[in-house]
Design a protein around this motif. Structure first.
Motif, PDB file in Angstrom:
ATOM      1  N   ASP A 161       0.809  -1.216   0.000  1.00 50.30           N
ATOM      2  CA  ASP A 161       0.000   0.000   0.000  1.00 50.30           C
ATOM      3  C   ASP A 161       0.841   1.265   0.000  1.00 50.30           C
ATOM      4  OD1 ASP A 161      -2.614   1.468   0.561  1.00 50.30           O
ATOM      5  OD2 ASP A 161      -1.466   2.021   2.345  1.00 50.30           O
ATOM      6  N   THR A 162       2.009   1.242   0.670  1.00 48.97           N
ATOM      7  CA  THR A 162       2.811   2.450   0.856  1.00 48.97           C
ATOM      8  C   THR A 162       4.176   2.374   0.205  1.00 48.97           C
ATOM      9  OG1 THR A 162       1.702   3.023   2.932  1.00 48.97           O
ATOM     10  CG2 THR A 162       3.912   3.926   2.590  1.00 48.97           C
ATOM     11  N   TYR A 163       4.925   1.313   0.446  1.00 56.70           N
ATOM     12  CA  TYR A 163       6.335   1.282   0.071  1.00 56.70           C
ATOM     13  C   TYR A 163       6.591   0.863  -1.375  1.00 56.70           C
ATOM     14  CZ  TYR A 163       7.111   1.817   5.080  1.00 56.70           C
ATOM     15  OH  TYR A 163       7.116   2.280   6.370  1.00 56.70           O
ATOM     16  N   PHE A 164       5.677   0.116  -1.989  1.00 55.04           N
ATOM     17  CA  PHE A 164       5.889  -0.374  -3.352  1.00 55.04           C
ATOM     18  C   PHE A 164       5.309   0.500  -4.465  1.00 55.04           C
ATOM     19  CE2 PHE A 164       6.663  -5.243  -2.700  1.00 55.04           C
ATOM     20  CZ  PHE A 164       7.951  -4.960  -2.290  1.00 55.04           C
ATOM     21  N   PRO A 165       4.163   1.180  -4.288  1.00 53.33           N
ATOM     22  CA  PRO A 165       3.482   1.774  -5.449  1.00 53.33           C
ATOM     23  C   PRO A 165       4.321   2.732  -6.290  1.00 53.33           C
ATOM     24  CG  PRO A 165       1.977   1.667  -3.605  1.00 53.33           C
ATOM     25  CD  PRO A 165       3.322   1.272  -3.073  1.00 53.33           C
ATOM     26  N   ALA A 166       5.116   3.598  -5.670  1.00 53.83           N
ATOM     27  CA  ALA A 166       5.895   4.549  -6.473  1.00 53.83           C
ATOM     28  C   ALA A 166       6.944   3.819  -7.300  1.00 53.83           C
ATOM     29  CB  ALA A 166       6.545   5.592  -5.567  1.00 53.83           C
ATOM     30  N   PHE A 167       7.590   2.795  -6.725  1.00 55.06           N
ATOM     31  CA  PHE A 167       8.572   2.030  -7.490  1.00 55.06           C
ATOM     32  C   PHE A 167       7.894   1.276  -8.628  1.00 55.06           C
ATOM     33  CE2 PHE A 167      11.144   2.625  -3.650  1.00 55.06           C
ATOM     34  CZ  PHE A 167      12.364   2.935  -4.212  1.00 55.06           C
ATOM     35  N   ARG A 168       6.722   0.742  -8.372  1.00 57.26           N
ATOM     36  CA  ARG A 168       5.992   0.064  -9.436  1.00 57.26           C
ATOM     37  C   ARG A 168       5.708   1.028 -10.589  1.00 57.26           C
ATOM     38  NH1 ARG A 168       0.961  -1.192 -11.577  1.00 57.26           N
ATOM     39  NH2 ARG A 168       0.585  -3.426 -11.961  1.00 57.26           N
ATOM     40  N   ALA A 169       5.337   2.261 -10.259  1.00 56.71           N
ATOM     41  CA  ALA A 169       5.066   3.252 -11.301  1.00 56.71           C
ATOM     42  C   ALA A 169       6.319   3.571 -12.109  1.00 56.71           C
ATOM     43  CB  ALA A 169       4.503   4.523 -10.667  1.00 56.71           C
ATOM     44  N   MET A 170       7.478   3.577 -11.456  1.00 58.96           N
ATOM     45  CA  MET A 170       8.723   3.841 -12.189  1.00 58.96           C
ATOM     46  C   MET A 170       8.982   2.764 -13.236  1.00 58.96           C
ATOM     47  SD  MET A 170       9.627   6.628 -10.743  1.00 58.96           S
ATOM     48  CE  MET A 170       7.920   6.849 -10.257  1.00 58.96           C
ATOM     49  N   VAL A 171       8.610   1.542 -12.917  1.00 58.95           N
ATOM     50  CA  VAL A 171       8.837   0.436 -13.839  1.00 58.95           C
ATOM     51  C   VAL A 171       7.732   0.364 -14.890  1.00 58.95           C
ATOM     52  CG1 VAL A 171       9.021  -2.084 -14.025  1.00 58.95           C
ATOM     53  CG2 VAL A 171      10.111  -0.879 -12.110  1.00 58.95           C
ATOM     54  N   GLY A 820     -14.219  22.662  -0.097  1.00 54.94           N
ATOM     55  CA  GLY A 820     -14.293  21.989  -1.375  1.00 54.94           C
ATOM     56  C   GLY A 820     -15.666  21.372  -1.532  1.00 54.94           C
ATOM     57  N   ILE A 821     -15.785  20.427  -2.442  1.00 55.90           N
ATOM     58  CA  ILE A 821     -17.073  19.782  -2.698  1.00 55.90           C
ATOM     59  C   ILE A 821     -16.867  18.277  -2.693  1.00 55.90           C
ATOM     60  CG2 ILE A 821     -18.262  21.643  -3.907  1.00 55.90           C
ATOM     61  CD1 ILE A 821     -17.186  20.612  -6.500  1.00 55.90           C
ATOM     62  N   SER A 822     -17.933  17.552  -2.323  1.00 56.73           N
ATOM     63  CA  SER A 822     -17.816  16.106  -2.175  1.00 56.73           C
ATOM     64  C   SER A 822     -19.066  15.415  -2.693  1.00 56.73           C
ATOM     65  CB  SER A 822     -17.571  15.728  -0.712  1.00 56.73           C
ATOM     66  OG  SER A 822     -18.632  16.163   0.095  1.00 56.73           O
ATOM     67  N   SER A 823     -18.933  14.117  -2.929  1.00 62.64           N
ATOM     68  CA  SER A 823     -20.045  13.285  -3.365  1.00 62.64           C
ATOM     69  C   SER A 823     -19.717  11.836  -3.026  1.00 62.64           C
ATOM     70  CB  SER A 823     -20.281  13.441  -4.875  1.00 62.64           C
ATOM     71  OG  SER A 823     -21.434  12.731  -5.276  1.00 62.64           O
ATOM     72  N   THR A 824     -20.632  10.951  -3.316  1.00 58.97           N
ATOM     73  CA  THR A 824     -20.417   9.523  -3.081  1.00 58.97           C
ATOM     74  C   THR A 824     -20.799   8.737  -4.322  1.00 58.97           C
ATOM     75  OG1 THR A 824     -22.635   9.212  -2.166  1.00 58.97           O
ATOM     76  CG2 THR A 824     -20.851   9.737  -0.606  1.00 58.97           C
ATOM     77  N   PHE A 825     -20.292   7.524  -4.411  1.00 58.92           N
ATOM     78  CA  PHE A 825     -20.680   6.597  -5.464  1.00 58.92           C
ATOM     79  C   PHE A 825     -20.519   5.182  -4.943  1.00 58.92           C
ATOM     80  CE2 PHE A 825     -16.155   7.226  -5.950  1.00 58.92           C
ATOM     81  CZ  PHE A 825     -15.657   5.991  -6.301  1.00 58.92           C
ATOM     82  N   HIS A 826     -21.095   4.232  -5.650  1.00 58.34           N
ATOM     83  CA  HIS A 826     -21.056   2.836  -5.234  1.00 58.34           C
ATOM     84  C   HIS A 826     -20.353   1.991  -6.291  1.00 58.34           C
ATOM     85  CE1 HIS A 826     -24.206   4.276  -2.523  1.00 58.34           C
ATOM     86  NE2 HIS A 826     -24.013   3.182  -1.804  1.00 58.34           N
ATOM     87  N   ILE A 827     -19.652   0.969  -5.818  1.00 51.37           N
ATOM     88  CA  ILE A 827     -19.050  -0.026  -6.705  1.00 51.37           C
ATOM     89  C   ILE A 827     -19.670  -1.376  -6.380  1.00 51.37           C
ATOM     90  CG2 ILE A 827     -16.932  -1.303  -7.262  1.00 51.37           C
ATOM     91  CD1 ILE A 827     -15.381   1.261  -6.978  1.00 51.37           C
ATOM     92  N   ALA A 828     -20.066  -2.086  -7.416  1.00 50.83           N
ATOM     93  CA  ALA A 828     -20.628  -3.432  -7.270  1.00 50.83           C
ATOM     94  C   ALA A 828     -19.598  -4.461  -7.713  1.00 50.83           C
ATOM     95  CB  ALA A 828     -21.897  -3.572  -8.101  1.00 50.83           C
ATOM     96  N   GLY A 829     -19.523  -5.556  -6.976  1.00 49.53           N
ATOM     97  CA  GLY A 829     -18.613  -6.642  -7.334  1.00 49.53           C
ATOM     98  C   GLY A 829     -17.210  -6.401  -6.826  1.00 49.53           C
ATOM     99  N   GLN A 830     -16.310  -7.252  -7.250  1.00 49.81           N
ATOM    100  CA  GLN A 830     -14.910  -7.156  -6.825  1.00 49.81           C
ATOM    101  C   GLN A 830     -14.005  -7.575  -7.980  1.00 49.81           C
ATOM    102  OE1 GLN A 830     -13.179 -10.047  -3.979  1.00 49.81           O
ATOM    103  NE2 GLN A 830     -12.530  -8.282  -2.755  1.00 49.81           N
ATOM    104  N   GLN A 831     -12.876  -6.891  -8.103  1.00 51.22           N
ATOM    105  CA  GLN A 831     -11.889  -7.264  -9.120  1.00 51.22           C
ATOM    106  C   GLN A 831     -10.498  -7.238  -8.499  1.00 51.22           C
ATOM    107  OE1 GLN A 831     -10.526  -4.643 -12.433  1.00 51.22           O
ATOM    108  NE2 GLN A 831     -11.401  -6.234 -13.744  1.00 51.22           N
ATOM    109  N   ALA A 832      -9.835  -8.377  -8.518  1.00 51.61           N
ATOM    110  CA  ALA A 832      -8.457  -8.441  -8.038  1.00 51.61           C
ATOM    111  C   ALA A 832      -7.537  -7.793  -9.064  1.00 51.61           C
ATOM    112  CB  ALA A 832      -8.049  -9.886  -7.799  1.00 51.61           C
ATOM    113  N   LEU A 833      -6.509  -7.112  -8.571  1.00 49.01           N
ATOM    114  CA  LEU A 833      -5.552  -6.440  -9.447  1.00 49.01           C
ATOM    115  C   LEU A 833      -4.166  -7.049  -9.254  1.00 49.01           C
ATOM    116  CD1 LEU A 833      -6.618  -2.692  -9.005  1.00 49.01           C
ATOM    117  CD2 LEU A 833      -7.260  -4.285 -10.822  1.00 49.01           C
ATOM    118  N   PRO A 834      -3.339  -6.994 -10.277  1.00 47.66           N
ATOM    119  CA  PRO A 834      -1.992  -7.561 -10.151  1.00 47.66           C
ATOM    120  C   PRO A 834      -1.154  -6.792  -9.140  1.00 47.66           C
ATOM    121  CG  PRO A 834      -2.215  -6.350 -12.207  1.00 47.66           C
ATOM    122  CD  PRO A 834      -3.574  -6.428 -11.622  1.00 47.66           C
ATOM    123  N   ARG A 835      -0.124  -7.441  -8.627  1.00 49.21           N
ATOM    124  CA  ARG A 835       0.756  -6.802  -7.646  1.00 49.21           C
ATOM    125  C   ARG A 835       1.472  -5.617  -8.274  1.00 49.21           C
ATOM    126  NH1 ARG A 835       4.651 -10.646  -4.494  1.00 49.21           N
ATOM    127  NH2 ARG A 835       4.891  -8.682  -3.382  1.00 49.21           N
TER     128      ARG A 835
END
Length: 835
Positions: A161-171, A820-835
């Motif tokens: 969640d924290t330590y990998f994402p920026a390095f993943r983006a570099m690659v 600022g301004i805010s709103s909400t939305f809903h997501i149905a189902g689940q989708q796994a994402l690659p590491r």
């Protein structure tokens, strides 16, 4: 396979040193454009600008390389493999190297890093302009004192969640040519010998095709007594690193690999794999092709430190300014006919412009000089006011010196000679306001001077603030490698009081030389002479005269100056001599480059309070690389401006911001906590109660915060759908209007609040745009959120888009009612994402 790679004559391969630095300018190889320190660049929240900066740095690196090849120079710091950017997550403000990063947020770090790497590497379909090296992979953010042996044990959630994402983006997004592994261990294995990091994650999960280099000396840490105690000797250490996937060794440990092959520790095929990766990069850089085939070979040396690049440094400094407080619109200042007191240790300090891993500025503008230039209708009075912290040296201020007994002008008469022994007539004679110079690696420090051999003499008077015994010193330019001869002599009233000559056989030298003492029985002017001689094959020129000032006397001087003024501008903060990489500093509040207390040091707090007691309006300008707790200033100063280490044009950008020519729009890339008490233990790598995403307390200033001289309003938030299926994208737009009377930039920030789990962030930045609006002008900002941006990580480290209700906020800072301004939305189902 080592950074100082020797030539291979039988193959026509010249020697090459892989080590070059370009964090915020091409470092350590003479004059180059100096941009604000990386933290300041991050405060711009301007992704296209980071791309322009990367492009500029790579242009100057190519210009230097092309000239070096013309001169048959194959030295360190002149290559095309740039060991930047530093994209470690700045999880704790006590880390001294946090200034080198883009802050605490994985998304902001990733977007800025991708733009910077793309700018560095260029857009030619065949050739790399330079090879970028994002670092330090992974889970690396202090403490500096234990970095060679520390074992980081992040949870699976925090890792993903924290330590990998920026390095993943570099690659995945930037296609970085290389990655640098870090000193520390991760889950029991040194990062440079960690198969989970270098094989499973980097190559298998992310598809990385480039080469991996070590941090310098990191493989030594495997077996040396101060390190990990991981390998019994150099052979086993080199074998472990190679077999884990480390291709290039900054250091010499890989020189034992031939023996390791003979001893059966590694197969020769493993060396073949690493060499192919290393040489693929050199081929992509065009090193073995006809010169005329490589478009970047045509970049001339005049592109280095060009006027256009200097203008970009000024623009970046302007954009990096973050206005933290502005009571009753006290800023901009209206200086006509006024007297302004400019006070503080950073008001006239070169290093406070530069930060660390810096280029060498040819025309640095110190804050006091920037204000004198900008506020030409006002009278500027200057006083140093204090040191940075008790017991520390600070550059000797210009107020101590005059070029002669009769001169009212501050500074010393300077004579520069084209020889290293003061022979011949001076090629330049002038008055230098202070002795604080960085000429490291410069070909020509001044017109007519050869950077390999020259000398300088400063003469005039010194007037102490009170009688007493004073400790002075001389900081010389750091050098690695050295091989130079540095010599200086100091005379007081005609008598020699200090002398120093460096050892030409030194391979490396830090900046400090032995202190010396000057005793004054009065406060009358005394004759002073300082001679400096330099000769070297390439590196190491520069010196700063320092002193340890009398605390009470210096503060009293500052108060007198303040009392004569209509407004006080106090320049306080830190320098990279206090916060930085593995420093030998151990005083109250600081340890080994890190901080033990995030408050402004006591000497500077006392100075601010004494200035405040005069009753004169007080503006505080912070210059630092990381968050400072400035609670007294927040309560008592009329305005606070965060200027970071702002680069070569910092003094100009600060003055323009105080005057109103530049409307500040920077945003904090880190949380400014109220005190050290709000922080978990420094060596705890868990993200609980760290950074804005997980911090449950009340900060002094939040991540994403920054004020303006105008006002903006948000309206008409629109979402492309209120209900999505997992895996869909979401489009978001909002209207932004400048409701004030000044033109200015606004940073529109989008935050996502996910369905709550035990490990969910409070909310997280998922998009941003910096825009410019005239008074009364409106513009629609549009964002598109990918499934990855709509996902979160569970406690096992798995990332997925999950069902549930989500919150969206768009505004000029973090979600807060009325901002600022805010709103909400809903997501149905689940989708796994690659590491």
């Amino acid at each position: 396979m080592v950074n100082g790679a020797p030539a291979i004559p039988r193959l026509g391969i010249p020697k090459y040193d892989w080590w070059n630095e370009g964090l915020h300018g091409v470092a350590r190889s003479g004059y180059a454009t100096v941009f604000p320190q990386a933290m300041g660049m991050a405060a711009t929240w301007d992704t296209p600008l980071l791309g322009e900066i990367g492009t500029t740095i790579s242009t100057e690196a190519r210009a230097k390389y092309n000239q070096a090849m013309h001169d048959d120079l194959h030295s360190i710091y002149f290559g095309l493999t740039i060991w930047s950017p530093n994209i470690n997550i700045f999880r704790d403000p006590r880390w001294g190297r946090g200034q080198e990063t883009y802050g605490e947020d994985p998304y902001l770090t990733g977007r800025l890093g991708v733009a910077f790497v793309r700018g560095l590497q260029g857009d030619d379909p065949k050739y790399l302009k330079v090879a970028a090296t994002p670092k330090h992979f992974a889970v690396h953010s202090g403490p500096e004192s234990t970095r060679h042996k520390f074992n980081a044990q992040p949870s699976a959630h925090d890792l993903a969640d924290t330590y990998f994402p920026a390095f993943r983006a570099m690659v995945k997004d930037a296609d970085a040519a290389s990655i640098m592994c870090s000193y520390n261990e991760v889950d029991g294995d040194p990062a440079c010998g960690n198969k989970m990091l270098l094989q499973q994650t980097l190559r298998e999960d992310w598809g990385f095709k480039g080469y991996v280099t070590s941090d310098c000396g990191a493989v030594d840490d495997f077996f040396m007594s101060y390190g990990h105690h991981y390998s019994p000797d150099a052979e086993h250490a080199a074998a472990s690193a190679l077999l884990a996937g480390m291709d290039l060794n900054c250091g010499n440990t890989y020189e034992v690999l031939t023996k390791a092959v003979k001893d059966g520790l590694v197969p020769e095929s493993a060396i073949d794999t690493a060499v192919k990766r290393d040489f693929t990069a050199r081929f992509k850089l065009g090193m073995f092709d006809p010169a005329e085939d490589v478009p970047y070979n045509r970049i001339p040396f005049r592109e280095d430190d060009s006027a256009a690049h200097q203008a970009l440094a000024l623009r970046t400094a302007r954009e990096s300014m973050v206005l933290l407080k502005n009571d009753d619109s006290f800023l901009p200042l209206k200086p006509e006919g006024k007297t302004i007191a400019v006070i503080g240790p950073n008001a006239a300090s070169l290093i406070a412009l530069e930060g660390n891993y810096n280029a060498v500025p040819s025309h640095p503008v110190l804050p006091v000089d920037g204000l004198r230039e900008e506020f030409h209708g006002a009278k500027i009075l200057y006083a140093q006011g204090s040191s940075y912290a008790a017991g520390l040296s600070v550059p000797a201020p210009r107020t101590l010196f005059h070029p002669s007994d009769a001169a009212a002008e501050e500074g010393l008469k300077a004579e520069y000679f084209a020889s290293s022994d003061f022979t011949g007539k001076p090629v330049a004679t002038r008055v230098d306001a202070q002795i604080d110079f960085d000429w490291n690696g410069t070909l020509h420090p001044l017109a007519g001077l050869d950077g390999k051999a020259f000398s300088a003499r400063w003469t005039g008077t010194i007037t102490p603030p009170t009688p007493g015994d004073y400790t002075f010193g001389v900081w010389l330019a750091n050098c690695y490698p050295c091989g130079d001869r540095e010599h200086y002599v100091v005379k007081l009233d005609g008598k020699e009081v200090a002398t120093f000559t460096s050892n030409e056989k030194e391979e490396a030298r830090d900046s400090h030389t032995p202190d010396f003492h000057l005793n004054f029985t009065d406060t009358k002017p005394h004759a002073i002479e300082i001679e400096y001689a330099h000769s070297a094959p390439l590196f190491g020129a520069g010196l700063t005269l320092t002193w340890q000032p009398p605390v009470e006397a210096l503060r009293a001087q500052a108060v007198k100056v303040a009392e004569k003024s209509d407004v006080v501008v106090a320049f306080v903060g830190l320098t990279s001599n206090l916060e930085g990489e593995e420093l030998q500093v151990h005083v109250d509040g600081f340890a080994g480059g890190d901080r033990t207390d995030i408050h402004l040091p006591k000497e500077q707090r006392d100075l601010l309070e004494a200035l405040g007691a005069t009753g004169k309006p007080l503006v505080v300008v912070l210059m630092n690389g990381s968050a400072l707790a400035v609670d007294w200033a927040q309560q008592h100063a009329r305005a606070i401006l965060e200027a970071w280490y702002p680069g070569e044009a910092g003094g100009t950008a600060i003055a323009e911001t105080l005057e109103g020519k530049n409307n500040p729009a920077g945003r904090l890339p880190v949380t400014f906590y109220a005190s050290t008490d709000q922080l978990p233990p420094f060596d705890d790598y868990a993200m609980k109660n760290r950074t804005y995403r997980y911090f449950t307390g009340t900060p002094l200033y939040g991540f994403g915060y920054g004020l303006s001289y105008t006002h903006f309003a948000y309206s008409d938030l629109q979402l492309s759908a209120e209900k999505l299926n997992a895996g869909d994208t979401l489009k978001v737009s909002a209207e932004v209007k400048n409701t004030g009377s000044r033109e200015g930039d606004e940073v529109a920030e989008l935050y996502l609040t996910p369905p709550k789990t035990d490990v969910s962030p409070i909310h997280a930045l998922e998009s941003f745009q910096r825009i410019h609006l005239a008074p009364g002008e409106s513009r629609r900002v549009e964002f598109e959120l990918s499934p990855r941006q709509l996902s979160q990580v569970d406690d096992k480290g798995n990332r997925s888009v999950d069902a549930g209700e989500y919150g969206i906020f768009v505004g000029g800072q973090q979600p807060e009612e009325g901002k600022g301004i805010s709103s909400t939305f809903h997501i149905a189902g689940q989708q796994a994402l690659p590491r």
